[in-house]
Design a protein around this motif. Structure first.
Motif, short mmCIF file in Angstrom:
data_model
loop_
_atom_site.label_atom_id
_atom_site.label_comp_id
_atom_site.label_asym_id
_atom_site.label_seq_id
_atom_site.Cartn_x
_atom_site.Cartn_y
_atom_site.Cartn_z
N GLY A 1 48.42 -12.01 8.87
CA GLY A 1 47.12 -11.49 9.28
C GLY A 1 46.51 -10.49 8.32
N GLN A 2 47.17 -10.22 7.20
CA GLN A 2 46.69 -9.23 6.25
C GLN A 2 46.16 -9.87 4.97
N ILE A 3 45.40 -9.08 4.23
CA ILE A 3 44.97 -9.47 2.89
C ILE A 3 45.25 -8.32 1.92
N ARG A 4 45.47 -8.68 0.68
CA ARG A 4 45.57 -7.67 -0.38
C ARG A 4 44.27 -7.71 -1.17
N VAL A 5 43.63 -6.55 -1.32
CA VAL A 5 42.33 -6.47 -1.99
C VAL A 5 42.43 -5.54 -3.20
N ARG A 6 41.96 -6.03 -4.34
CA ARG A 6 41.80 -5.19 -5.52
C ARG A 6 40.45 -4.49 -5.36
N ILE A 7 40.48 -3.21 -5.01
CA ILE A 7 39.26 -2.44 -4.81
C ILE A 7 38.66 -2.10 -6.18
N SER A 8 37.38 -2.39 -6.34
CA SER A 8 36.71 -2.15 -7.62
C SER A 8 35.56 -1.15 -7.52
N ALA A 9 35.12 -0.84 -6.29
CA ALA A 9 33.98 0.06 -6.15
C ALA A 9 33.97 0.71 -4.78
N SER A 10 33.35 1.87 -4.72
CA SER A 10 33.06 2.57 -3.47
C SER A 10 31.69 3.20 -3.63
N SER A 11 31.14 3.71 -2.54
CA SER A 11 29.88 4.44 -2.65
C SER A 11 29.94 5.68 -1.79
N GLN B 1 35.23 -4.60 16.44
CA GLN B 1 34.94 -5.92 15.91
C GLN B 1 33.62 -6.49 16.42
N ASP B 2 33.30 -6.26 17.70
CA ASP B 2 32.12 -6.87 18.30
C ASP B 2 31.80 -6.12 19.58
N GLY B 3 30.64 -6.47 20.19
CA GLY B 3 30.28 -5.90 21.47
C GLY B 3 29.69 -4.50 21.36
N GLU B 4 29.59 -3.83 22.50
CA GLU B 4 29.01 -2.50 22.55
C GLU B 4 29.87 -1.49 21.79
N ALA B 5 29.27 -0.35 21.46
CA ALA B 5 29.98 0.69 20.73
C ALA B 5 31.27 1.06 21.46
N SER C 1 44.12 -0.62 -5.06
CA SER C 1 44.56 -1.77 -4.26
C SER C 1 44.88 -1.34 -2.84
N VAL C 2 44.71 -2.26 -1.91
CA VAL C 2 45.03 -1.98 -0.51
C VAL C 2 45.51 -3.25 0.16
N VAL C 3 46.45 -3.13 1.06
CA VAL C 3 46.86 -4.22 1.95
C VAL C 3 46.48 -3.79 3.36
N ALA C 4 45.69 -4.62 4.03
CA ALA C 4 45.17 -4.26 5.34
C ALA C 4 44.88 -5.54 6.14
N PRO C 5 44.69 -5.41 7.46
CA PRO C 5 44.32 -6.59 8.25
C PRO C 5 43.04 -7.24 7.71
N ALA C 6 43.00 -8.55 7.72
CA ALA C 6 41.82 -9.27 7.23
C ALA C 6 40.58 -8.89 8.01
N SER C 7 40.75 -8.53 9.29
CA SER C 7 39.62 -8.18 10.15
C SER C 7 38.99 -6.85 9.76
N TRP C 8 39.56 -6.14 8.83
CA TRP C 8 38.98 -4.87 8.37
C TRP C 8 37.92 -5.07 7.30
N PHE C 9 37.69 -6.34 6.93
CA PHE C 9 36.74 -6.66 5.87
C PHE C 9 35.81 -7.79 6.32
N VAL D 1 26.89 3.91 12.28
CA VAL D 1 27.16 2.65 11.58
C VAL D 1 27.14 1.48 12.57
N GLY D 2 28.16 0.63 12.63
CA GLY D 2 28.12 -0.53 13.50
C GLY D 2 29.42 -1.30 13.47
N SER D 3 29.42 -2.46 14.11
CA SER D 3 30.63 -3.26 14.25
C SER D 3 30.78 -4.27 13.12
N ARG D 4 31.92 -4.94 13.09
CA ARG D 4 32.15 -5.99 12.10
C ARG D 4 31.16 -7.14 12.28
#
Length: 335
Positions: A29-39, A93-97, A117-125, A284-287
């Motif tokens: 259920g996870q993904i590894r992401v090479r983080i290249s930018a933030s703001s 993920q969805d629905g009301e706050a 780099s980060v390893v996190a649940p795919a649902s976090w992106f 902000v808001g939901s996924r």
């Protein structure tokens, strides 16, 4: 991997570059992401400056964009090579706050994206808009989604509406772009005539210098022919809210987003009641909101305005640039 940690009690001189262990391979259920930018956002500044205390050694930054390097078992939404962007509230993920604090927000309650780099649940992106750079995508997690929720999700923006945006920060610039792309008219404020000129070049229909005209709410009312605007993207807080209430029409919608002028103050509640306006706070808001926004941005062709980018090790200088108030649009980290 390189990463930034914030030492207690906070402060820009306590942002330190570290070499941390590699996060390894993703599990189910996870993904590894090479983080290249933030703001950078005001919330990130609050954490980094120590005004919003967090744990010692916290990795800051709520926004992260990069490339999927590997996927764990059961992940179907993403594949290696996909461009992705993080979610501000990864568990909403969805629905009301469903959240009223920052305990699950990266860069505050948990470690953020000032790392390679980060390893996190795919649902976090979510996926990033097609053809966008990682720096462009990194502007969406907080600023882009806040503007989208204020106008589209909560406000029900329609073509022909009048919108008021305050200042030239990331949320306000995104709100201007989204409103214009969807057929609305936009009034904008700033204390800089140079910035007001840039806002007009971006399509703002009416501008007012709030320092030169402290009663700018009346100026906005006059621009609308006495009716008032349908939506206010209210990023200032207590010092600007009275004028925003004055500027909004009877039954108008005010999205209360920021506390740039403080956390409390006197509000003309009787005027707001008499004008039967709707004041709605939001963070902000939901996924699901973010997924919808990405499709909307691809359909409209909107691209973010990036003022300047800094390297990861230049994060303190990036925050000092934000602190100065000279920026127009988003400030990014690229690494």
């Amino acid at each position: 991997m390189k990463a930034i940690r914030l030492d207690k009690p906070g402060g820009l001189d306590r942002l330190r570059l570290h070499d941390l262990p590699d996060p390894g391979r993703p599990g189910p259920g996870q993904i590894r992401v090479r983080i290249s930018a933030s703001s950078l956002n005001y919330h990130d500044y609050g954490v980094a400056s120590g005004r919003m205390p967090t744990e010692d050694g916290r990795i800051p930054m709520s926004d992260g964009a990069g490339t999927v390097e590997a996927v764990g078992e059961g992940v179907e939404d993403f594949a290696a090579g996909d461009a992705v962007v993080s979610c501000f509230f990864p568990l909403w993920q969805d629905g009301e706050a469903a959240v009223a604090d920052f305990k699950t927000t990266p860069g505050d309650g948990i470690d953020g994206y000032a790392r390679e780099s980060v390893v996190a649940p795919a649902s976090w992106f979510t996926r990033a808009p097609k053809g966008w750079s990682h720096a462009e995508a990194a502007t969406l997690t907080t600023a882009g989604l806040t503007a989208w929720r204020a106008l589209v999700v909560d406000g029900g923006l329609k073509a022909g509406n009048d919108v008021l945006v305050l200042g030239t920060g990331g949320v306000s610039i995104f709100a201007l772009q989204m409103a214009k792309a969807m057929g609305a008219r936009v009034a904008a404020t700033s204390s800089s005539d140079e910035k007001l000129e840039r806002l007009r070049a971006m399509g703002a229909d009416f501008t007012v210098n709030y320092k030169a005209d402290p009663e700018w709410g009346s100026a906005v009312i006059d621009w609308t022919g006495g009716r008032g605007v349908d939506h206010v993207v209210e990023v200032g807080g207590p010092a600007t809210l009275p004028q925003s209430i004055k500027a909004a029409r009877i039954g108008g919608h005010l999205a209360l987003i920021g506390v740039l002028t403080g956390r409390s103050g006197e509000i003309p509640t009787a005027l707001m009641m008499a004008r039967q306006q709707r004041l709605q706070g939001l963070i902000v808001g939901s996924r699901r909101h973010q997924e919808d926004m990405v499709r909307g941005l691809e359909a409209t062709g909107i691209r973010p305005v990036i003022d300047r980018s800094f390297p990861l090790e230049g994060i303190a200088d990036a925050f000092r640039h934000e602190e100065s108030g000279r920026h127009f649009g988003k400030i990014c980290l690229e690494f």
